[in-house]
Design a protein around this motif. Structure first.
Motif, mmCIF file in Angstrom:
data_model
loop_
_atom_site.group_PDB
_atom_site.id
_atom_site.type_symbol
_atom_site.label_atom_id
_atom_site.label_comp_id
_atom_site.label_asym_id
_atom_site.label_seq_id
_atom_site.Cartn_x
_atom_site.Cartn_y
_atom_site.Cartn_z
ATOM 1 N N GLY A 141 55.470 7.757 12.325
ATOM 2 C CA GLY A 141 54.450 6.753 12.069
ATOM 3 C C GLY A 141 53.940 6.083 13.328
ATOM 4 O O GLY A 141 53.017 5.268 13.265
ATOM 5 N N TYR A 142 54.553 6.421 14.471
ATOM 6 C CA TYR A 142 54.182 5.794 15.746
ATOM 7 C C TYR A 142 53.895 6.870 16.791
ATOM 8 O O TYR A 142 54.420 7.972 16.719
ATOM 9 N N ASP A 143 53.083 6.489 17.765
ATOM 10 C CA ASP A 143 52.851 7.350 18.919
ATOM 11 C C ASP A 143 53.785 6.982 20.067
ATOM 12 O O ASP A 143 54.190 7.851 20.852
ATOM 13 N N VAL A 144 54.114 5.692 20.171
ATOM 14 C CA VAL A 144 54.920 5.187 21.275
ATOM 15 C C VAL A 144 55.930 4.188 20.730
ATOM 16 O O VAL A 144 55.575 3.319 19.923
ATOM 17 N N VAL A 145 57.176 4.307 21.180
ATOM 18 C CA VAL A 145 58.214 3.321 20.873
ATOM 19 C C VAL A 145 58.566 2.599 22.163
ATOM 20 O O VAL A 145 58.841 3.234 23.189
ATOM 21 N N ALA B 171 61.946 14.403 22.722
ATOM 22 C CA ALA B 171 62.002 15.789 23.175
ATOM 23 C C ALA B 171 61.000 16.668 22.434
ATOM 24 O O ALA B 171 60.502 17.653 22.981
ATOM 25 N N ALA B 172 60.694 16.279 21.202
ATOM 26 C CA ALA B 172 59.753 17.054 20.396
ATOM 27 C C ALA B 172 58.306 16.650 20.630
ATOM 28 O O ALA B 172 57.400 17.183 19.972
ATOM 29 N N GLY B 173 58.074 15.697 21.550
ATOM 30 C CA GLY B 173 56.703 15.310 21.866
ATOM 31 C C GLY B 173 56.424 13.832 21.747
ATOM 32 O O GLY B 173 55.286 13.395 21.950
ATOM 33 N N GLY B 174 57.440 13.020 21.433
ATOM 34 C CA GLY B 174 57.253 11.585 21.299
ATOM 35 C C GLY B 174 57.171 10.888 22.645
ATOM 36 O O GLY B 174 57.226 11.517 23.705
ATOM 37 N N ALA B 175 57.041 9.556 22.596
ATOM 38 C CA ALA B 175 56.837 8.777 23.813
ATOM 39 C C ALA B 175 57.670 7.508 23.762
ATOM 40 O O ALA B 175 57.649 6.775 22.765
ATOM 41 N N VAL C 90 59.052 3.776 36.747
ATOM 42 C CA VAL C 90 59.412 5.186 36.903
ATOM 43 C C VAL C 90 58.959 5.923 35.649
ATOM 44 O O VAL C 90 59.155 5.430 34.528
ATOM 45 N N VAL C 91 58.371 7.099 35.829
ATOM 46 C CA VAL C 91 57.908 7.895 34.696
ATOM 47 C C VAL C 91 58.417 9.331 34.837
ATOM 48 O O VAL C 91 58.684 9.802 35.940
ATOM 49 N N GLY C 92 58.548 10.003 33.706
ATOM 50 C CA GLY C 92 58.987 11.391 33.742
ATOM 51 C C GLY C 92 58.868 12.041 32.382
ATOM 52 O O GLY C 92 58.610 11.379 31.369
ATOM 53 N N GLY C 93 59.039 13.339 32.362
ATOM 54 C CA GLY C 93 58.986 14.093 31.116
ATOM 55 C C GLY C 93 60.369 14.328 30.550
ATOM 56 O O GLY C 93 61.375 14.297 31.270
ATOM 57 N N HIS C 94 60.418 14.547 29.239
ATOM 58 C CA HIS C 94 61.666 14.924 28.577
ATOM 59 C C HIS C 94 61.318 15.891 27.461
ATOM 60 O O HIS C 94 60.738 15.499 26.440
ATOM 61 N N GLY C 95 61.640 17.166 27.656
ATOM 62 C CA GLY C 95 61.239 18.161 26.680
ATOM 63 C C GLY C 95 59.728 18.180 26.555
ATOM 64 O O GLY C 95 59.006 18.275 27.545
ATOM 65 N N GLY C 96 59.240 18.045 25.328
ATOM 66 C CA GLY C 96 57.802 18.017 25.102
ATOM 67 C C GLY C 96 57.205 16.636 25.157
ATOM 68 O O GLY C 96 55.996 16.482 24.956
ATOM 69 N N GLY C 97 58.045 15.599 25.416
ATOM 70 C CA GLY C 97 57.555 14.230 25.413
ATOM 71 C C GLY C 97 57.637 13.580 26.780
ATOM 72 O O GLY C 97 57.934 14.225 27.789
ATOM 73 N N ARG C 98 57.382 12.286 26.804
ATOM 74 C CA ARG C 98 57.376 11.541 28.049
ATOM 75 C C ARG C 98 58.112 10.221 27.875
ATOM 76 O O ARG C 98 58.147 9.653 26.767
ATOM 77 N N ALA C 99 58.681 9.730 28.988
ATOM 78 C CA ALA C 99 59.364 8.439 28.978
ATOM 79 C C ALA C 99 59.025 7.685 30.250
ATOM 80 O O ALA C 99 58.751 8.283 31.297
ATOM 81 N N ALA C 100 59.036 6.358 30.158
ATOM 82 C CA ALA C 100 58.744 5.506 31.303
ATOM 83 C C ALA C 100 59.623 4.272 31.234
ATOM 84 O O ALA C 100 60.072 3.869 30.154
ATOM 85 N N VAL C 101 59.857 3.670 32.390
ATOM 86 C CA VAL C 101 60.585 2.406 32.426
ATOM 87 C C VAL C 101 59.845 1.409 33.301
ATOM 88 O O VAL C 101 59.213 1.769 34.287
ATOM 89 N N GLY D 1 48.243 1.238 30.737
ATOM 90 C CA GLY D 1 48.394 2.506 31.449
ATOM 91 C C GLY D 1 49.686 3.218 31.101
ATOM 92 O O GLY D 1 49.705 4.450 30.901
ATOM 93 N N LEU D 2 50.774 2.474 31.004
ATOM 94 C CA LEU D 2 52.055 3.087 30.646
ATOM 95 C C LEU D 2 52.008 3.680 29.238
ATOM 96 O O LEU D 2 52.483 4.799 29.004
ATOM 97 N N VAL D 3 51.439 2.926 28.299
ATOM 98 C CA VAL D 3 51.344 3.434 26.922
ATOM 99 C C VAL D 3 50.482 4.678 26.867
ATOM 100 O O VAL D 3 50.848 5.697 26.235
ATOM 101 N N ARG D 4 49.342 4.654 27.513
ATOM 102 C CA ARG D 4 48.452 5.824 27.489
ATOM 103 C C ARG D 4 49.108 7.038 28.152
ATOM 104 O O ARG D 4 48.957 8.162 27.678
ATOM 105 N N TRP D 5 49.851 6.801 29.255
ATOM 106 C CA TRP D 5 50.447 7.927 29.958
ATOM 107 C C TRP D 5 51.559 8.577 29.129
ATOM 108 O O TRP D 5 51.601 9.803 28.989
ATOM 109 N N VAL D 6 52.451 7.763 28.567
ATOM 110 C CA VAL D 6 53.543 8.379 27.793
ATOM 111 C C VAL D 6 53.025 9.025 26.523
ATOM 112 O O VAL D 6 53.551 10.053 26.072
ATOM 113 N N ALA D 7 51.961 8.429 25.947
ATOM 114 C CA ALA D 7 51.382 9.022 24.731
ATOM 115 C C ALA D 7 50.645 10.317 25.033
ATOM 116 O O ALA D 7 50.406 11.128 24.134
ATOM 117 N N ASN D 8 50.273 10.492 26.318
ATOM 118 C CA ASN D 8 49.649 11.736 26.764
ATOM 119 C C ASN D 8 48.415 12.090 25.946
ATOM 120 O O ASN D 8 48.269 13.222 25.459
#
Length: 248
Positions: free
Chosen positions: A68-72, A107-111, A203-214, A241-248
């Motif tokens: 139900g969400y694009d970004v947590v 990992a499946a594409g979430g953010a 810091v930003v990076g990928g994880h599997g098919g998704g993305r994470a940032a701190v 910017g962080l939300v848009r980037w992790v949501a890809n």
């Protein structure tokens, strides 16, 4: 635009008033989510806030609920509150491993975004306790084993390493001071976009098919003073910017 879930950023306070030989206790409920929620809403995102006291009973437990969400965004909410649902903690019943579900979802594409605070990363007296959970593999940073807070009562101005990176949202290079943060180490392959006091801040990076940032400092007081979270035009740009980037 993204559908964003912000978990945490609220607290309850109890104070005792002593007047001569008499005393009484009063309680208050406070939300620190306002600056972040308002900034993301103003940028066009749909934001749902799950206060800290509701996280144990209401945090999404599986991929279907998370879909139900694009970004947590986790902000100042510890691992125990997410892992220990009332059925597990109070009644010793088996339940969902919600941090494992969140890790699998990313990992499946979430953010995912984690924002700093006393109950983020490792946290105050190590009580945030994310280091030995499935989320440690998702974050683009390594967590310290002990209390990771760095208090900066005199303030420190962040240094921007890559102002052009999309995750910073055009926030610029001149940032206001911060009053503290959680110390972490960037993982190999992750991109450190800003530092504070010589340590990673963004810091930003990928994880599997998704993305994470701190963002290792706070999104509201006390580590983020009004000059940062209320008066600085770059605040909204940064978190958008962080939300848009992790949501890809």
């Amino acid at each position: 635009m993204s559908r964003v879930l912000i978990a945490g950023e609220s607290w309850m306070t109890a104070s005792t008033h002593v007047k001569g030989v008499d005393s009484f206790t009063v309680h208050s409920y406070v939300e620190g989510v306002g600056p972040l929620r308002d900034a993301l809403t103003a940028a066009g995102h749909t934001v749902e806030h799950l206060p800290a006291h509701l996280v144990p009973s209401a945090f999404p437990g599986d991929a279907a609920a998370l879909s139900g969400y694009d970004v947590v965004i986790l902000s100042d909410i510890g691992a125990n509150s997410i892992q220990l649902a009332p059925a597990v903690f109070d009644r010793s019943e088996r339940g969902d491993d919600r941090l494992a579900a969140l890790a699998d979802w990313v990992a499946a594409g979430g953010a995912l975004i984690m924002i700093g605070g006393y109950l983020s990363f490792t946290g105050f007296e190590a009580k945030a306790a994310f280091r030995q959970t499935p989320l440690a593999d998702v974050l683009p940073v390594e967590l310290l084993p002990d209390d990771d807070r760095v208090e900066l009562p005199a303030g420190a101005v962040p240094a921007v390493a890559d102002a052009a990176h999309a995750a910073l949202g055009g926030a610029g290079e001149d940032w206001p001071h911060l009053l503290g943060y959680n110390r972490v180490r960037a993982k190999d392959g992750a991109a450190t976009l800003a530092t504070v006091n010589g340590d990673p801040l963004v810091v930003v990076g990928g994880h599997g098919g998704g993305r994470a940032a701190v963002f290792t400092s706070d999104c509201s007081p006390h580590w983020a003073p009004p000059a940062f979270c209320e008066e600085w035009a770059g605040y909204g740009r940064l978190f958008d910017g962080l939300v848009r980037w992790v949501a890809n």
